[in-house]
Design an enzyme around this catalytic site. Structure first.
Site, PDB file in Angstrom:
ATOM      1  N   TYR A 441      44.127  21.878  90.793  1.00 24.04           N
ATOM      2  CA  TYR A 441      45.431  21.213  90.761  1.00 24.04           C
ATOM      3  C   TYR A 441      46.527  22.047  91.407  1.00 24.04           C
ATOM      4  CZ  TYR A 441      46.101  23.376  85.979  1.00 24.04           C
ATOM      5  OH  TYR A 441      46.213  24.200  84.893  1.00 24.04           O
ATOM      6  N   GLU A 442      47.672  21.412  91.589  1.00 17.36           N
ATOM      7  CA  GLU A 442      48.811  21.998  92.324  1.00 17.36           C
ATOM      8  C   GLU A 442      48.437  22.365  93.763  1.00 17.36           C
ATOM      9  OE1 GLU A 442      51.364  21.390  90.966  1.00 17.36           O
ATOM     10  OE2 GLU A 442      50.771  21.238  88.879  1.00 17.36           O
ATOM     11  N   GLY A 443      47.586  21.567  94.364  1.00 15.35           N
ATOM     12  CA  GLY A 443      47.113  21.827  95.724  1.00 15.35           C
ATOM     13  C   GLY A 443      45.838  22.644  95.669  1.00 15.35           C
TER      14      GLY A 443
END
Length: 593
Positions: A441-443
């Protein structure tokens, strides 16, 4: 049940001795009257109590119970509500927040160490406030004064929580595909309609209100990422006097059933003409949201360090207690039936790898925090610009390298336990499950690698890389750097990174696929060089002060030797893989997979 004790001695070493944070704070006017060494130590000590005594005991039970969804409502596990109330009474959500709106204004160098404790004590609990802190940054940087006055004080206090609503079912990392719509209303607000997925804390029972930051398209928006705007959409509308009003038509449709972080509610959020307000300028929402995303990327990187520290503490304790076979050179404890497994070379390899990577990550996170403090608080324009450039360069490395090595460390910790590491009661299998999401997550880490190589190194003609290299060379040329034994190895590693970077620049000009083919290996190579820089700096201090605390500083020096001898050489295989180019990836047609 595994315990967590914050590594305060090492945190103080990094903060005060390696980076001399109090001296930096003293010369930054915004911090000089706010924080000093004693204040920082007091905050860290209190944070250690909160995370070790209040939050860590909830980690296993929270995982076993998980967040629960019933008729649109989400319930957090037993004990979370009471712990959260105590947690926000301490002002922890607003630790680094803007004092003008109720934050405590503490430096990021200190905040990153608190975040590490928080994630080590329990990733699921940590996420509820981590998203709030990021939302506060975006609102403070881009929202109108009216929105700031209305929302920031309650967010900093922890009475309300924040979320980040980006992802849609058909649009993951490619935000240009999102479909959520925003229709202008006569009163200046917007009606937001659409659905978002994977929204951390999108619904929960910890706070009175939830403030969603939502990416959506205006009716006349241009296509792609250039047509995205950012909106603030509260769960409950806020009256003029600050009290909560009517429920906004935004609701949780379900929560995800996940591999890990089970006590953190990952929600499907449905917006059905919900009232929202524009944050920043129309069609420039992605830039505004990146203020929050970059904070979250560093924060999630620190999740990797925190989980690794928790795993290390548990594995070391077990290695001292578990009796199995005899040491290679003969019995070390002949009075016992066998020696503790810490005598065995392979166990030591795993424990030292964990120690070297985790302590290297702690130093690197603090250094990134230092650059964030300089970019925000220094009055020297050149220093501010250079710090901001370093932050941009180092953020994808921090997010991806912290989490890749965090998973490696947690797997090592599980392996030290052998079969017991696969059993729930020891906590290692939960750490492996919880830390795994941090690479996604978060890229995803692959996207972080593309950002580092494509946007931060090659697109800028290597300018930010030259800044990083200048920092290393300045240390190597300093009295402290030239006097310690690892400077030559550090400089050789840096030169290898520079050579690979130049080669990739040449190759990518002729073949764009070279960037994607090399990106992950390149980020890892960069990460190992960055950790070498940290370990050289730590070794320089430890060597100078060894006589004052033999046990601590001797361990630092030994771990530095291990890093340079056993972990830094990984850069040679990474370089070979990078220089192999992209052609081996295209030897199969798509139908042959």
């Amino acid at each position: 049940m595994p315990e967590f004790n914050a590594p305060l001695r090492d945190m103080r070493f990094v903060l005060h001795e390696v980076f001399d944070a109090p001296a930096l704070w003293a010369r930054l006017p915004a911090l000089a009257e706010t924080v000093d060494a004693d204040t920082a130590d007091a905050i860290l000590e209190e944070a250690a109590k909160v995370t070790g005594q209040l939050l860590a005991p909830l980690n296993r039970s929270g995982d076993e119970e998980g967040a629960r969804f019933d008729g649109g409502a989400v319930s957090t596990p037993a004990g979370f509500k009471e712990a959260y109330a105590t947690y926000i009474d301490g002002g922890w959500v607003g630790l680094a927040g803007n004092p003008a709106y109720g934050g405590l204004g503490m430096p990021k160098m200190l905040a990153v160490q608190f975040e590490e404790m928080l994630y080590a004590a329990g990733s699921s609990f940590a996420l509820y406030s981590a998203l709030t802190s990021g939302a506060c940054l975006a609102i403070d940087a881009h929202a109108s004064e009216e929105l700031k006055q209305t929302y920031l004080p309650r967010l900093y206090s922890g009475e309300w929580a924040g979320t980040m609503c980006l992802t849609e079912a058909h649009s993951g990392s490619d935000l240009g595909l999102l479909r959520t719509r925003a229709e202008p209303q006569a009163d200046g607000s917007y009606a937001i309609s659409g659905s978002k997925i994977f929204i951390t804390g999108g619904e929960q029972d910890l706070t009175a209100n939830i403030v969603h930051l939502v990416l959506a398209r205006l009716p006349d928006a241009p296509p792609g990422s250039r047509g995205i705007s950012l909106f603030l959409v509260p769960k409950f509308l806020v009256n003029a006097d600050g009290s909560l009003g009517a429920r906004n038509p935004v609701a949780c449709g379900s929560i995800e059933h996940k591999m890990g972080i089970k006590a953190s509610a990952s929600c499907v959020m449905n917006f059905d003409g919900a009232t929202g307000w524009l944050v920043g300028e129309p069609n420039k929402g992605l830039a505004a949201m990146f203020t929050m995303m970059n904070y979250e990327r560093l924060s999630i990187g620190i999740q990797g360090i925190g989980c690794a520290e928790a795993s290390y503490q548990s594995a070391v304790a077990y290695a001292h207690e578990r009796l199995q076979s005899r040491a290679p050179g003969g019995a070390q404890q002949p009075e016992k039936s066998a020696d503790p497994i810490i005598v065995h070379p392979d166990v030591r390899r795993m424990l030292l790898s964990m120690k070297a990577l985790t302590e290297g990550g702690r130093a690197f996170a603090t250094w990134v925090g230092q650059q964030l403090d300089l970019a925000k608080f220094t009055e020297d324009a050149t220093e501010r610009a250079q710090a901001a450039a370093l932050v941009a360069l180092l953020t994808p490395v921090a997010k991806a390298f912290f989490t890749d090595t965090g998973l490696e460390s947690c797997v090592h910790g599980q392996q030290v336990f052998g079969g017991h590491g696969y059993i729930r009661e020891w906590g290692q299998e939960q750490l492996v499950r919880d830390v795994r999401i941090a690479q996604i997550y978060e890229g995803t880490n692959g996207i972080q690698a593309l950002d580092l190589l494509g946007r931060k190194v090659l697109a800028g003609d290597g300018a930010s890389l030259r800044l990083f290299a200048a920092e290393i060379r300045a240390f190597v040329d300093s009295p402290a750097g030239s006097a310690q034994p690892h400077s030559a190895e550090l400089l050789a590693a840096l030169e290898r990174l520079e050579s690979v970077s130049a080669w990739l620049g040449e190759q990518a000009a002729a073949n764009p696929a070279q960037v994607g083919a090399a990106a992950v290996d390149y980020l890892h190579l960069f990460g190992y060089v960055a950790y070498a820089f940290m370990w050289a700096r730590m070794a320089a201090v430890a060597g100078e002060r060894r006589a004052s605390d033999e046990r601590f500083y001797a361990a630092k020096l030994a771990t530095a030797r291990f890093y340079f001898a056993k972990l830094l050489p990984r850069i040679h295989s990474l370089e070979a893989s990078i220089r192999a180019g992209s052609e081996p990836l295209y030897g199969l047609d798509a139908e042959q997979f």
